[in-house]
Design a protein around this motif. Structure first.
Motif, PDB file in Angstrom:
ATOM      1  N   GLY A 193      15.282  34.817  50.085  1.00 36.98           N
ATOM      2  CA  GLY A 193      16.226  34.094  49.250  1.00 36.98           C
ATOM      3  C   GLY A 193      16.764  35.001  48.163  1.00 36.98           C
ATOM      4  N   VAL A 194      17.227  34.397  47.071  1.00 36.39           N
ATOM      5  CA  VAL A 194      17.739  35.141  45.922  1.00 36.39           C
ATOM      6  C   VAL A 194      16.588  35.372  44.943  1.00 36.39           C
ATOM      7  CG1 VAL A 194      19.318  35.058  43.977  1.00 36.39           C
ATOM      8  CG2 VAL A 194      20.042  34.186  46.217  1.00 36.39           C
ATOM      9  N   THR A 195      16.395  36.603  44.538  1.00 34.70           N
ATOM     10  CA  THR A 195      15.339  36.899  43.578  1.00 34.70           C
ATOM     11  C   THR A 195      15.943  37.436  42.302  1.00 34.70           C
ATOM     12  OG1 THR A 195      15.020  39.097  44.516  1.00 34.70           O
ATOM     13  CG2 THR A 195      13.613  37.354  45.340  1.00 34.70           C
ATOM     14  N   GLN A 196      15.414  36.965  41.164  1.00 37.18           N
ATOM     15  CA  GLN A 196      15.898  37.391  39.864  1.00 37.18           C
ATOM     16  C   GLN A 196      14.747  37.972  39.048  1.00 37.18           C
ATOM     17  OE1 GLN A 196      18.592  33.475  39.232  1.00 37.18           O
ATOM     18  NE2 GLN A 196      18.837  35.024  37.623  1.00 37.18           N
ATOM     19  N   SER A 197      15.093  38.960  38.225  1.00 34.31           N
ATOM     20  CA  SER A 197      14.081  39.532  37.340  1.00 34.31           C
ATOM     21  C   SER A 197      14.718  39.920  36.012  1.00 34.31           C
ATOM     22  CB  SER A 197      13.442  40.765  37.996  1.00 34.31           C
ATOM     23  OG  SER A 197      14.415  41.774  38.207  1.00 34.31           O
ATOM     24  N   PRO A 198      13.952  39.829  34.910  1.00 40.62           N
ATOM     25  CA  PRO A 198      12.630  39.212  34.850  1.00 40.62           C
ATOM     26  C   PRO A 198      12.740  37.689  34.864  1.00 40.62           C
ATOM     27  CG  PRO A 198      13.325  39.851  32.670  1.00 40.62           C
ATOM     28  CD  PRO A 198      14.429  40.298  33.603  1.00 40.62           C
ATOM     29  N   THR A 199      11.609  36.997  34.862  1.00 44.02           N
ATOM     30  CA  THR A 199      11.637  35.537  34.827  1.00 44.02           C
ATOM     31  C   THR A 199      11.810  35.031  33.398  1.00 44.02           C
ATOM     32  OG1 THR A 199       9.243  35.493  34.772  1.00 44.02           O
ATOM     33  CG2 THR A 199      10.289  35.236  36.916  1.00 44.02           C
ATOM     34  N   HIS A 200      11.210  35.734  32.452  1.00 47.85           N
ATOM     35  CA  HIS A 200      11.337  35.366  31.045  1.00 47.85           C
ATOM     36  C   HIS A 200      11.594  36.632  30.231  1.00 47.85           C
ATOM     37  CE1 HIS A 200       8.925  32.004  32.617  1.00 47.85           C
ATOM     38  NE2 HIS A 200       9.467  31.287  31.668  1.00 47.85           N
ATOM     39  N   THR A 234      19.736  43.375  30.144  1.00 49.23           N
ATOM     40  CA  THR A 234      20.206  43.483  31.531  1.00 49.23           C
ATOM     41  C   THR A 234      19.342  42.597  32.411  1.00 49.23           C
ATOM     42  OG1 THR A 234      20.999  45.751  31.267  1.00 49.23           O
ATOM     43  CG2 THR A 234      20.560  45.010  33.510  1.00 49.23           C
ATOM     44  N   LEU A 235      19.987  41.715  33.139  1.00 46.18           N
ATOM     45  CA  LEU A 235      19.303  40.833  34.079  1.00 46.18           C
ATOM     46  C   LEU A 235      19.682  41.253  35.494  1.00 46.18           C
ATOM     47  CD1 LEU A 235      20.012  37.392  32.328  1.00 46.18           C
ATOM     48  CD2 LEU A 235      18.252  39.098  31.814  1.00 46.18           C
ATOM     49  N   ARG A 236      18.718  41.135  36.417  1.00 41.54           N
ATOM     50  CA  ARG A 236      18.939  41.638  37.777  1.00 41.54           C
ATOM     51  C   ARG A 236      18.807  40.535  38.820  1.00 41.54           C
ATOM     52  NH1 ARG A 236      16.698  45.662  34.738  1.00 41.54           N
ATOM     53  NH2 ARG A 236      17.872  47.624  34.781  1.00 41.54           N
ATOM     54  N   CYS A 237      19.521  40.736  39.908  1.00 41.55           N
ATOM     55  CA  CYS A 237      19.557  39.731  40.967  1.00 41.55           C
ATOM     56  C   CYS A 237      19.685  40.417  42.320  1.00 41.55           C
ATOM     57  CB  CYS A 237      20.759  38.804  40.741  1.00 41.55           C
ATOM     58  SG  CYS A 237      21.112  37.673  42.107  1.00 41.55           S
ATOM     59  N   SER A 238      18.825  40.032  43.239  1.00 39.67           N
ATOM     60  CA  SER A 238      18.957  40.492  44.625  1.00 39.67           C
ATOM     61  C   SER A 238      19.457  39.323  45.452  1.00 39.67           C
ATOM     62  CB  SER A 238      17.608  40.974  45.166  1.00 39.67           C
ATOM     63  OG  SER A 238      17.189  42.130  44.493  1.00 39.67           O
ATOM     64  N   SER A 239      20.588  39.505  46.095  1.00 39.73           N
ATOM     65  CA  SER A 239      21.184  38.401  46.832  1.00 39.73           C
ATOM     66  C   SER A 239      20.458  38.177  48.153  1.00 39.73           C
ATOM     67  CB  SER A 239      22.663  38.673  47.094  1.00 39.73           C
ATOM     68  OG  SER A 239      22.815  39.874  47.833  1.00 39.73           O
ATOM     69  N   GLN A 240      20.680  37.012  48.722  1.00 40.85           N
ATOM     70  CA  GLN A 240      20.086  36.699  50.011  1.00 40.85           C
ATOM     71  C   GLN A 240      20.684  37.617  51.072  1.00 40.85           C
ATOM     72  OE1 GLN A 240      19.458  32.564  50.922  1.00 40.85           O
ATOM     73  NE2 GLN A 240      20.067  32.833  53.066  1.00 40.85           N
ATOM     74  N   GLY A 278      28.411  26.800  50.326  1.00 36.94           N
ATOM     75  CA  GLY A 278      27.339  26.473  49.402  1.00 36.94           C
ATOM     76  C   GLY A 278      26.640  27.739  48.953  1.00 36.94           C
ATOM     77  N   TYR A 279      26.009  27.665  47.825  1.00 41.26           N
ATOM     78  CA  TYR A 279      25.360  28.824  47.231  1.00 41.26           C
ATOM     79  C   TYR A 279      23.841  28.709  47.287  1.00 41.26           C
ATOM     80  CZ  TYR A 279      29.795  30.382  45.230  1.00 41.26           C
ATOM     81  OH  TYR A 279      31.079  30.830  45.076  1.00 41.26           O
ATOM     82  N   THR A 280      23.179  29.853  47.398  1.00 35.56           N
ATOM     83  CA  THR A 280      21.727  29.936  47.273  1.00 35.56           C
ATOM     84  C   THR A 280      21.433  30.486  45.889  1.00 35.56           C
ATOM     85  OG1 THR A 280      21.481  30.390  49.636  1.00 35.56           O
ATOM     86  CG2 THR A 280      19.615  30.905  48.212  1.00 35.56           C
ATOM     87  N   PHE A 281      20.701  29.715  45.110  1.00 32.28           N
ATOM     88  CA  PHE A 281      20.392  30.106  43.733  1.00 32.28           C
ATOM     89  C   PHE A 281      19.016  30.740  43.640  1.00 32.28           C
ATOM     90  CE2 PHE A 281      23.520  28.475  40.664  1.00 32.28           C
ATOM     91  CZ  PHE A 281      24.351  27.756  41.502  1.00 32.28           C
ATOM     92  N   GLY A 282      18.890  31.677  42.701  1.00 30.82           N
ATOM     93  CA  GLY A 282      17.592  32.201  42.324  1.00 30.82           C
ATOM     94  C   GLY A 282      16.921  31.255  41.332  1.00 30.82           C
ATOM     95  N   SER A 283      15.688  31.586  40.951  1.00 29.08           N
ATOM     96  CA  SER A 283      14.924  30.744  40.033  1.00 29.08           C
ATOM     97  C   SER A 283      15.317  30.933  38.580  1.00 29.08           C
ATOM     98  CB  SER A 283      13.425  31.006  40.191  1.00 29.08           C
ATOM     99  OG  SER A 283      12.998  30.640  41.483  1.00 29.08           O
ATOM    100  N   GLY A 284      16.122  31.954  38.327  1.00 32.04           N
ATOM    101  CA  GLY A 284      16.648  32.123  36.982  1.00 32.04           C
ATOM    102  C   GLY A 284      15.828  33.021  36.090  1.00 32.04           C
ATOM    103  N   THR A 285      16.473  33.501  35.036  1.00 35.83           N
ATOM    104  CA  THR A 285      15.822  34.250  33.961  1.00 35.83           C
ATOM    105  C   THR A 285      15.996  33.444  32.682  1.00 35.83           C
ATOM    106  OG1 THR A 285      16.206  36.443  34.912  1.00 35.83           O
ATOM    107  CG2 THR A 285      15.887  36.324  32.523  1.00 35.83           C
ATOM    108  N   ARG A 286      14.880  33.105  32.063  1.00 37.65           N
ATOM    109  CA  ARG A 286      14.923  32.370  30.795  1.00 37.65           C
ATOM    110  C   ARG A 286      15.002  33.383  29.666  1.00 37.65           C
ATOM    111  NH1 ARG A 286      16.100  27.396  29.534  1.00 37.65           N
ATOM    112  NH2 ARG A 286      14.738  26.607  31.168  1.00 37.65           N
ATOM    113  N   LEU A 287      16.157  33.458  28.996  1.00 34.68           N
ATOM    114  CA  LEU A 287      16.368  34.387  27.893  1.00 34.68           C
ATOM    115  C   LEU A 287      16.264  33.635  26.573  1.00 34.68           C
ATOM    116  CD1 LEU A 287      17.285  37.143  26.681  1.00 34.68           C
ATOM    117  CD2 LEU A 287      19.643  36.348  26.977  1.00 34.68           C
TER     118      LEU A 287
END
Lengths: 111, 113
Positions: free
Chosen positions: B3-10, B20-26, B101-110
Motif C-alpha cells: 500500500g502507501v507508506t508514509q514516514s515518519p508517523t509522528h 520533510t515528509l515522505r511517501c512511497s506510493s502503491q 479512487g485513491y489509496t491513502f497512507g496512514s499519515g504523518t501527525r505533525l
C-alpha cells in the motif's frame, strides 16, 4: 475550503440497523467518492460513483448520486460495531481529479 | 501488492523550522496527492504530482512544496513552520490521475510548538 457537507455530523445506531449518510456539494464533478477513517488515521476508499451513474452497490454499501440536486447518500446495511468510524464524501474535480472533502459523519455502532 | 507508506508517523517541530515528509506510493501508481487534515475537519488538497510534474495545487502558500521521484515516491516540504501547520498530513496514490479512487497512507501527525 470544504465543498461537500455531510449530514448528519454524528450518528449513533445499534448493531444490525442501517445507517444512512448524506452529502451535498456545490460544483460540477467528475465523480464522487466515499471514504472511511478510523481514529484519525488514513482514509480507506469505499466506493466511487461517476457523474453519469445514479446508483452503485458494493457489499453492504449502497451509494446514490443525484447530480441535479448535487447530492449523494451512502447506506450501510446491517451495520456492525467494526463500522464505527468517520465517513467522508469527496468530489473529484478538474483535470487533476483533486478531491474536495466534507467535514464527515461520525458513525457509532453500538453492540 | 504494497500500500502507501508514509514516514515518519509522528513529528514535533518548533515554529520557524522546516520539515520533510515522505511517501512511497502503491506499486503501479504514478499519481501522488498530499492532503492536510486539521483536527475535526476533512482533508484539504495541497497538491498533486503526476509523472514527476506538479499537476494541480490547492490554496496553500509557496512554503508548501513537493517533489516526486522517478519511482513515483514523493516528498512534502514545509518551510517556516507555523503553529497552524499542526495537522495530519496524508499522502494518497492512484493510477493515472485518480478516476479510480485513491489509496491513502496512514499519515504523518505533525505538531508545531
Amino acid at each position: 475550503s470544504q465543498q461537500g457537507e455531510e449530514d448528519p455530523q454524528a450518528l449513533s445506531i445499534q448493531e444490525g440497523e442501517n445507517a444512512t449518510m448524506n452529502c451535498s456539494y456545490k460544483t460540477s464533478i467528475n465523480n464522487l467518492q466515499w471514504y472511511r477513517q478510523n481514529s484519525g488515521r488514513g482514509l480507506v476508499h469505499l466506493i466511487l460513483i461517476r457523474s453519469n451513474e445514479r446508483e452503485k452497490h458494493s457489499g453492504r454499501l449502497r451509494v446514490t448520486l443525484d447530480t441535479s440536486k448535487k447530492s449523494s447518500s451512502l447506506l450501510i446495511t446491517a451495520s456492525r460495531a467494526a463500522d464505527t468510524a468517520s465517513y467522508f464524501c469527496a468530489t473529484a474535480q478538474g483535470g487533476s481529479e483533486k478531491l474536495v472533502f466534507g467535514k464527515g459523519t461520525k458513525l457509532t455502532v453500538n453492540p | 501488492e504494497t500500500g502507501v507508506t508514509q514516514s515518519p508517523t509522528h513529528l514535533i517541530k518548533t515554529r520557524g523550522q522546516q520539515v520533510t515528509l515522505r511517501c512511497s506510493s502503491q506499486s503501479g501508481h504514478n499519481t501522488v496527492s498530499w492532503y492536510q487534515q486539521a483536527l475535526g475537519q476533512g482533508p484539504q488538497f495541497i497538491f498533486q504530482y503526476y509523472r514527476e510534474e506538479e499537476n494541480g495545487r490547492g490554496n496553500f502558500p509557496p512554503r508548501f512544496s513537493g517533489l516526486q521521484f522517478p519511482n513515483y515516491s514523493s516528498e512534502l516540504n514545509v518551510n517556516a513552520l507555523e503553529l497552524d501547520d499542526s495537522a495530519l498530513y496524508l499522502c494518497a496514490s492512484s493510477p493515472e490521475g485518480g478516476g479510480y479512487g485513491y489509496t491513502f497512507g496512514s499519515g504523518t501527525r505533525l505538531t508545531v510548538v
